[in-house]
Enzyme design. Structure first.
Site: not given
Ligand code: PGA
Length: 252
Positions: A9-11, A96, A168, A214, A235-236
């Site tokens: 998920n690149w956001k 999300h 999540e 995370s 995400g990150g």
């Molecule tokens: P994160 O984000 O891996 O940076 O915690 C996950 C997400 O929001 O899909």
């Protein structure tokens, strides 16, 4: 075996050039992918078309990070499910926690988004998960059950079959604080039993439930080794090629 999925998920990150470089770096590696071991990249809308040509594997897909709950019309800034379908996109993240929080998306609106997606043959990646206060009060199971009931339980068994659900916990997103392996497994088993209660064991056991919050190379294998954790929504760590490649290789 149900599908195991590493979803990035690149956001709202990366320019087109940066995104191209990242994707090329990830695609340079060889992965053992097949029908039940897949990769999804949820990238910003403007990159969906240019990235389409890059994904040659039938087991790698693009996803939109959201879609409108409306069909079409005067909704400035919105992107409809039919637009996504028209550019060949098959997956869409719905619900999300950042959409729920920052854009006040509630279970009712998410039901509409789920419906619009299914009408176009898109497969939703439906996100659920509780905030820290809910977890601390011990109400997480009821909370997540309600999210599923209010947005998904109007669906027929046939409609829910292709679903991907992402659990999540909000307190673990972008915080570096991951749910423990047993917290993740407990909630995933709970989600599966809620689904089984409504749709029966067979359908529930075919739904992929991803963990998000995370996930990184260092914890992916342990999280994914749980029987009810079918991969991750990342995400990150998905913004770093070596991290995300390792996460793909950590799938069961
Ligand atoms: P994160 O984000 O891996 O940076 O915690 C996950 C997400 O929001 O899909």
């Amino acid at each position: 075996m149900r599908r195991q999925i590493a979803a990035a998920n690149w956001k709202m990150n990366l320019t087109l050039d940066e995104g191209n470089l990242l994707l090329d770096d990830i695609l340079r590696e060889a992965y053992s992918l097949h029908e039940n071991r897949q990769v999804i990249f949820a990238v910003p809308y403007p990159y969906l078309v240019p990235f389409r040509v890059k994904l040659k594997s039938p087991f790698m897909h693009l996803a939109a990070q959201d879609c409108s709950g409306r069909l079409n019309g005067a909704y400035t800034g919105e992107v409809s499910a039919s637009m996504l379908k028209s550019i060949g996109i098959k997956y869409v993240i719905i619900g999300h926690s950042e959409r729920r929080d920052y854009h006040r998306e509630d279970n009712c609106l998410l039901l509409e988004k789920v419906n619009r997606s299914l009408e176009q043959g898109l497969q939703p990646i439906f996100c659920c998960g509780e905030a820290l206060a809910v977890r601390e009060s011990g109400g997480q199971n009821e909370f997540v059950k309600k999210q599923l009931q209010e947005s998904l339980f109007h669906l027929t068994p046939d409609q829910i079959k292709g679903f991907i659900i992402a659990y999540e916990p909000i307190w673990a997103i972008g915080t570096g604080k991951t749910a423990s392996s047993s917290q993740a497994q407990d909630m995933h088993a709970h989600i599966r039993s809620v689904l089984a209660g409504k749709y029966g064991e067979e359908i529930a056991s075919g739904i992929s439930i991803l963990y998000g919050g995370s996930v990184k190379a260092a914890n992916a294998s342990e999280l994914f080794s749980n029987p009810d954790v079918d991969g991750g929504l990342v995400g990150g760590a998905a913004l770093m090629a070596t991290e995300f490649s390792a996460i793909i290789n950590s799938l069961k």
